[in-house]
Design a protein around this motif. Structure first.
Motif, PDB file in Angstrom:
ATOM      1  N   GLN A 157       0.847  -1.203   0.000  1.00 48.29           N
ATOM      2  CA  GLN A 157       0.000   0.000   0.000  1.00 48.29           C
ATOM      3  C   GLN A 157       0.879   1.247   0.000  1.00 48.29           C
ATOM      4  O   GLN A 157       1.903   1.294   0.687  1.00 48.29           O
ATOM      5  CB  GLN A 157      -0.917  -0.004   1.230  1.00 48.29           C
ATOM      6  CG  GLN A 157      -2.015   1.056   1.180  1.00 48.29           C
ATOM      7  CD  GLN A 157      -2.988   0.903   2.341  1.00 48.29           C
ATOM      8  OE1 GLN A 157      -2.788   0.105   3.251  1.00 48.29           O
ATOM      9  NE2 GLN A 157      -4.059   1.666   2.312  1.00 48.29           N
ATOM     10  N   TYR A 158       0.510   2.231  -0.768  1.00 47.47           N
ATOM     11  CA  TYR A 158       1.262   3.471  -0.973  1.00 47.47           C
ATOM     12  C   TYR A 158       2.664   3.196  -1.549  1.00 47.47           C
ATOM     13  O   TYR A 158       3.546   4.035  -1.463  1.00 47.47           O
ATOM     14  CB  TYR A 158       1.373   4.271   0.325  1.00 47.47           C
ATOM     15  CG  TYR A 158       0.043   4.547   0.966  1.00 47.47           C
ATOM     16  CD1 TYR A 158      -0.936   5.282   0.304  1.00 47.47           C
ATOM     17  CD2 TYR A 158      -0.266   4.031   2.230  1.00 47.47           C
ATOM     18  CE1 TYR A 158      -2.177   5.513   0.885  1.00 47.47           C
ATOM     19  CE2 TYR A 158      -1.491   4.260   2.803  1.00 47.47           C
ATOM     20  CZ  TYR A 158      -2.455   4.997   2.130  1.00 47.47           C
ATOM     21  OH  TYR A 158      -3.679   5.212   2.713  1.00 47.47           O
ATOM     22  N   ARG A 159       2.844   1.981  -2.096  1.00 51.57           N
ATOM     23  CA  ARG A 159       4.101   1.580  -2.747  1.00 51.57           C
ATOM     24  C   ARG A 159       5.296   1.634  -1.796  1.00 51.57           C
ATOM     25  O   ARG A 159       6.451   1.810  -2.205  1.00 51.57           O
ATOM     26  CB  ARG A 159       4.370   2.464  -3.973  1.00 51.57           C
ATOM     27  CG  ARG A 159       3.249   2.555  -4.975  1.00 51.57           C
ATOM     28  CD  ARG A 159       3.101   1.304  -5.773  1.00 51.57           C
ATOM     29  NE  ARG A 159       4.193   1.124  -6.720  1.00 51.57           N
ATOM     30  CZ  ARG A 159       4.342   0.048  -7.490  1.00 51.57           C
ATOM     31  NH1 ARG A 159       3.479  -0.942  -7.410  1.00 51.57           N
ATOM     32  NH2 ARG A 159       5.355  -0.039  -8.329  1.00 51.57           N
ATOM     33  N   LEU A 160       5.051   1.424  -0.497  1.00 46.14           N
ATOM     34  CA  LEU A 160       6.141   1.518   0.479  1.00 46.14           C
ATOM     35  C   LEU A 160       7.137   0.370   0.344  1.00 46.14           C
ATOM     36  O   LEU A 160       8.336   0.552   0.584  1.00 46.14           O
ATOM     37  CB  LEU A 160       5.574   1.556   1.906  1.00 46.14           C
ATOM     38  CG  LEU A 160       4.810   2.828   2.297  1.00 46.14           C
ATOM     39  CD1 LEU A 160       4.511   2.831   3.790  1.00 46.14           C
ATOM     40  CD2 LEU A 160       5.594   4.078   1.922  1.00 46.14           C
ATOM     41  N   ALA A 161       6.653  -0.828  -0.010  1.00 43.78           N
ATOM     42  CA  ALA A 161       7.575  -1.949  -0.197  1.00 43.78           C
ATOM     43  C   ALA A 161       8.486  -1.697  -1.403  1.00 43.78           C
ATOM     44  O   ALA A 161       9.700  -1.915  -1.344  1.00 43.78           O
ATOM     45  CB  ALA A 161       6.796  -3.252  -0.379  1.00 43.78           C
TER      46      ALA A 161
END
Length: 252
Positions: free
Chosen positions: A41-45
């Motif tokens: 989510q939110y491209r955090l990974a």
């Protein structure tokens, strides 16, 4: 007897604190964090892996298989922790060894942005500033603890490698940019920009960093950075674990 015990305790403690990120080469990044509802989510990974690769680590997502020749205790477990805060987003990074001991904890990155995507991206980027300042250099793992192997080594269950994080879903077409087409940087709140073409359509969204020649960037479903090299801008991102660099013609 007490003196001997205290001396032994001090030696054990000093060994524990002697460990640093330089002792490790491999990092495992989870796809989901405690404060989020869904994977990546939110491209955090994706953003975490991008930054860790840039620091110099070999990075695997938690749904990927780490090669069998890498000792389990030679791998760091990465995590993002969110602090409770009012009207701000605060994140910090931890790296833990195979025993769950924190090897390094970053400074807290804080953002006052209201939009979640921008706030989390900004806060994580600021947390990584202290990681970059360490000037990481792998030393060969001289202080890494050795995992005690049982007499009968258990068969490692192989987890199917899923590439859904890095690949663009088939239903979403990747945005292709002509390097000769001039894009105009339209200022947004907080020192951010959006790059628009002649139609006009928004092609790339830019989020400021502490470096005037570097922006966090999002192009369609691809997230990376826009960096300036020799007076020319490049959009760089990872696709299938390969670094892709695209020349972008921008007018600010």
């Amino acid at each position: 007897m007490k003196k001997q015990f205290l001396l032994l305790l001090l030696l054990v403690s000093s060994f524990g604190f002697a460990q640093s990120l330089n002792d490790y080469k491999t990092v495992v990044v989870p796809l989901k964090y405690e404060f989020l509802k869904s994977e990546n989510q939110y491209r955090l990974a994706t953003l975490s892996k991008f930054n860790l690769n840039k620091v110099g680590f070999d990075v695997y997502y938690s749904n990927q298989v780490v090669p069998n020749d890498i000792n389990r205790c030679a791998v760091l477990n990465y995590d993002i922790v969110k602090e409770n805060a009012f009207l701000t987003t605060k994140l910090y990074i931890t790296f833990k060894d195979c025993y769950g001991k924190i090897v390094y904890q970053s400074e807290v990155g804080m953002s006052r942005e209201k939009e979640f995507q921008l706030a989390y991206t900004d806060a994580l980027n600021k947390a990584f500033t202290s990681v970059y300042e360490l000037e990481y250099q792998y030393n060969g793992g001289t202080n890494v603890a050795v995992e005690a192997k049982p007499a009968r080594q258990e068969k490692v269950e192989k987890i199917e490698k899923v590439e859904k994080v890095e690949t663009v879903p088939q239903s979403v077409a990747a945005v292709v940019i002509d390097p000769n087409e001039l894009l105009f940087a339209q200022p947004l709140a907080g020192g951010n920009y959006q790059l628009i073409d002649s139609k006009p359509s928004v092609v790339i969204k830019l989020y400021k960093t502490s470096d005037a020649n570097s922006f966090l960037a999002q192009k369609g479903n691809q997230q990376g950075v826009l960096i300036k090299k020799e007076n020319q801008w490049f959009f760089e991102y990872y696709q299938n674990d390969q670094l892709v660099s695209e020349k972008i013609n921008v007018k600010f």
